[in-house]
Design a protein around this motif. Structure first.
Motif, PDB file in Angstrom:
ATOM      1  N   LYS A  45      49.552  13.749  37.940  1.00 24.83           N
ATOM      2  CA  LYS A  45      49.908  12.389  37.535  1.00 24.83           C
ATOM      3  C   LYS A  45      50.862  11.760  38.540  1.00 24.83           C
ATOM      4  CE  LYS A  45      53.386  11.851  35.275  1.00 24.83           C
ATOM      5  NZ  LYS A  45      54.833  11.549  35.539  1.00 24.83           N
ATOM      6  N   VAL A  46      51.858  12.521  38.980  1.00 23.24           N
ATOM      7  CA  VAL A  46      52.813  12.007  39.967  1.00 23.24           C
ATOM      8  C   VAL A  46      52.096  11.639  41.261  1.00 23.24           C
ATOM      9  CG1 VAL A  46      54.849  12.559  41.353  1.00 23.24           C
ATOM     10  CG2 VAL A  46      54.735  13.298  38.965  1.00 23.24           C
ATOM     11  N   HIS A  47      51.230  12.523  41.745  1.00 22.63           N
ATOM     12  CA  HIS A  47      50.486  12.225  42.970  1.00 22.63           C
ATOM     13  C   HIS A  47      49.626  10.973  42.803  1.00 22.63           C
ATOM     14  CE1 HIS A  47      51.877  16.162  43.931  1.00 22.63           C
ATOM     15  NE2 HIS A  47      50.890  16.827  43.353  1.00 22.63           N
ATOM     16  N   MET A  48      48.920  10.887  41.683  1.00 21.07           N
ATOM     17  CA  MET A  48      47.963   9.795  41.472  1.00 21.07           C
ATOM     18  C   MET A  48      48.644   8.444  41.349  1.00 21.07           C
ATOM     19  SD  MET A  48      45.578  11.911  38.786  1.00 21.07           S
ATOM     20  CE  MET A  48      44.546  10.524  38.277  1.00 21.07           C
ATOM     21  N   VAL A  49      49.802   8.427  40.662  1.00 20.41           N
ATOM     22  CA  VAL A  49      50.484   7.161  40.400  1.00 20.41           C
ATOM     23  C   VAL A  49      51.393   6.776  41.552  1.00 20.41           C
ATOM     24  CG1 VAL A  49      52.116   5.970  38.876  1.00 20.41           C
ATOM     25  CG2 VAL A  49      50.334   7.445  37.902  1.00 20.41           C
ATOM     26  N   GLU A  50      52.219   7.724  42.023  1.00 18.37           N
ATOM     27  CA  GLU A  50      53.256   7.399  42.997  1.00 18.37           C
ATOM     28  C   GLU A  50      52.767   7.461  44.446  1.00 18.37           C
ATOM     29  OE1 GLU A  50      56.038   6.264  41.953  1.00 18.37           O
ATOM     30  OE2 GLU A  50      55.753   6.752  39.825  1.00 18.37           O
ATOM     31  N   LYS A  58      48.342   6.005  44.406  1.00 17.58           N
ATOM     32  CA  LYS A  58      48.301   4.664  43.804  1.00 17.58           C
ATOM     33  C   LYS A  58      46.898   4.331  43.296  1.00 17.58           C
ATOM     34  CE  LYS A  58      52.159   3.146  46.680  1.00 17.58           C
ATOM     35  NZ  LYS A  58      53.136   3.593  45.672  1.00 17.58           N
ATOM     36  N   VAL A  59      46.326   5.297  42.570  1.00 20.13           N
ATOM     37  CA  VAL A  59      45.001   5.100  41.978  1.00 20.13           C
ATOM     38  C   VAL A  59      45.073   4.982  40.461  1.00 20.13           C
ATOM     39  CG1 VAL A  59      43.784   6.247  43.872  1.00 20.13           C
ATOM     40  CG2 VAL A  59      44.561   7.595  41.894  1.00 20.13           C
ATOM     41  N   ARG A  94      42.432  -1.309  45.139  1.00 21.59           N
ATOM     42  CA  ARG A  94      42.809  -0.039  45.743  1.00 21.59           C
ATOM     43  C   ARG A  94      41.723   1.008  45.511  1.00 21.59           C
ATOM     44  NH1 ARG A  94      45.878   2.861  49.463  1.00 21.59           N
ATOM     45  NH2 ARG A  94      46.451   4.891  48.604  1.00 21.59           N
ATOM     46  N   LEU A  95      41.148   1.020  44.308  1.00 22.93           N
ATOM     47  CA  LEU A  95      40.102   1.996  44.002  1.00 22.93           C
ATOM     48  C   LEU A  95      38.825   1.723  44.767  1.00 22.93           C
ATOM     49  CD1 LEU A  95      40.200   4.516  42.157  1.00 22.93           C
ATOM     50  CD2 LEU A  95      42.085   2.959  41.808  1.00 22.93           C
TER      51      LEU A  95
END
Length: 465
Positions: free
Chosen positions: A382-387, A390-391, A426-427
């Motif tokens: 979750k941290v990688h994806m959000v911070e 940025k997906v 972004r996606l």
């Protein structure tokens, strides 16, 4: 056709179909290069038979499992580690019987197999099927875990710093590492410390997605002066879509056909994504109040697990919810063909548990994600994806109870707001970069050929896919 070699690559997954499936996808990459592959399976005989029937070009061999001598384990992974340890003699005999083994490729729980590879002088590699950022954390963990003032569970809001990844709260570290006095934390820390003994890491990610973590690994920032083995990002590899075996399209796909483009929120939480009845009611109220279309995969809550497998929605969803939302909602029992759903033009957002395969499926489909991690390494993802990537955006309250107001707010944010529009853009870019990475001559293709070069295997031309 690719140049044929007599050397064989042996893939060695941990226990369970969840570890076997990714190895099958990796085997297909080797086969496309014209290489011989054997998957040595310790467990999951039924899954092995099914996968062998579906993949006749892959050679599967089952290794015998001697008794472990224990009936009870403090954590399920402790049994896995124990089983893989006692299977080492069988693995050794199996490898010795093969005429020429180019490499042994293991997953993250098979560190004891490094001893067998070293004894037989066979290059050993890890196939890391989670985020590259997770690998950066795991390799650095032995240096900070013993010096932390207490167990992570006792300092949940403390921010930890690892090379190549965003700051991460102690509560978001892997669940197996929360209590450093536990057997499982000690065992996993020992495995993390041994991982640099491998010849290299094959990772199911791609350069563009996790450039900062890749740089930290390649420059040795994660291992404090100890040399870091080469990292080969060969992804994204995802499990193939299917329709559940019936040959007919799932009813939810037919329903999606009648929905406007990018109008549906898809909620799916993996095979172990089980919520309490109270949490399910909060989700239902949030979806209803959002006003948006939704496709929701629901399993029986824990308090109903003793009942038949088919969920009884009336027993735990709000009274009248299904009737009030029948024109814009579709509730699925237990399972939906996730990859087909995500690739459908009607889907505009994905509420996910942040399992890495699901994250990659969302990226490959270009669908913005609402991150609701549940267990294991999913909070780190979750941290990688959000911070970092940025997906996605985070569903606040996942630590205890996500309220209906938060479900409604995050659905509206992704589906209605300027922030949601930017996330969608972004996606679109991430989807394009993921597809590009897999093309011949691009980053993941080049990385795989570099890995083969490390083995002394030269491929003159890619075979047809």
């Amino acid at each position: 056709m690719a140049m044929v070699t007599q050397k064989t690559v042996v893939l060695y997954p941990s226990l369970g179909v969840g570890h076997l499936n990714p190895m099958v996808e990796l085997a297909k990459v080797f086969l496309r290069r014209g290489l011989s592959v054997v998957i040595a399976v310790v467990d999951s005989p039924d899954a092995m038979d099914r996968l062998a029937a579906a993949n006749p070009d892959i050679n599967f061999r089952r290794l015998p499992v001697p008794p472990c001598g224990k009936d009870h384990y403090s954590h399920p992974i402790m049994r896995t580690i124990d089983v893989l340890r006692v299977v080492n003699p069988a693995l050794r005999d199996f490898l010795r019987a093969l005429p020429a083994v180019a490499a042994l490729v293991v997953d993250m729980f098979c560190t004891d197999a490094l001893d067998v590879a070293a004894e037989l002088d066979i290059p050993a590699y890890f196939f890391f099927t989670s985020a590259l950022g997770d690998l950066a954390i795991m390799l650095h963990l032995p240096y900070i875990f013993p010096t932390a003032p207490s167990s992570f569970k006792d300092m949940p809001e403390t921010v930890l710093h690892f090379p190549g990844v965003p700051p991460i709260r102690a509560m978001d570290m892997a669940t197996t590492m929360q209590d450093r006095e536990s057997d499982i934390a000690r065992a996993r820390l020992h495995q993390c410390a041994r991982m640099p003994e491998a010849r290299g890491f094959i990772v199911n990610s791609f350069d563009w997605l996790e450039a900062r973590a890749l740089k930290a690994l390649r420059y040795g920032f994660c291992t404090h002066g100890r040399s870091t083995p080469p990292v080969y990002c060969i992804g994204p590899l995802v499990l193939p879509g299917n329709t559940g075996g019936s040959g007919e399209r799932h009813a939810c796909l037919v329903w999606l056909d009648s929905q406007p483009n990018r109008s549906v929120v898809f909620l799916s939480f993996g095979s172990m994504g089980i919520f309490s009845a109270a949490q399910l009611r909060e989700i239902a109220r949030g979806l209803e109040n959002s006003g948006h279309r939704f496709l929701w995969v629901v399993r029986n809550p824990p308090e109903h697990q003793s009942k038949p497998m088919e969920p009884d929605f009336v027993a735990f969803l709000p009274l009248g919810f299904l009737e009030r939302t029948k024109e814009r909602g579709f509730v699925v029992k237990n399972w939906a063909p996730q990859m087909e759903v995500l690739r459908h033009d009607a889907v505009g957002a994905f509420v996910t548990h942040c399992g890495w395969n699901s994250a990659l499926e969302g990226i490959l489909s270009g669908v913005p994600m609402i991150c609701w991690p549940l267990y294991s390494e999913q909070r780190m993802n979750k941290v990688h994806m959000v911070e970092e990537m940025k997906v996605g955006v985070v569903m606040e309250g996942y630590e205890e109870m996500v309220k209906a107001e938060e479900v409604e707010a995050k659905v509206r944010l992704v589906m209605e707001s300027d922030e949601g529009r930017k996330l969608s853009e972004r996606l679109v870019m991430a989807k394009e970069m993921a597809a590009d990475a897999l093309k011949e001559g691009r980053s993941s293709d080049v990385a795989f050929n570099e890995f083969l070069g490390d083995l002394g295997i030269r491929i003159s031309q890619r075979s047809a896919s």
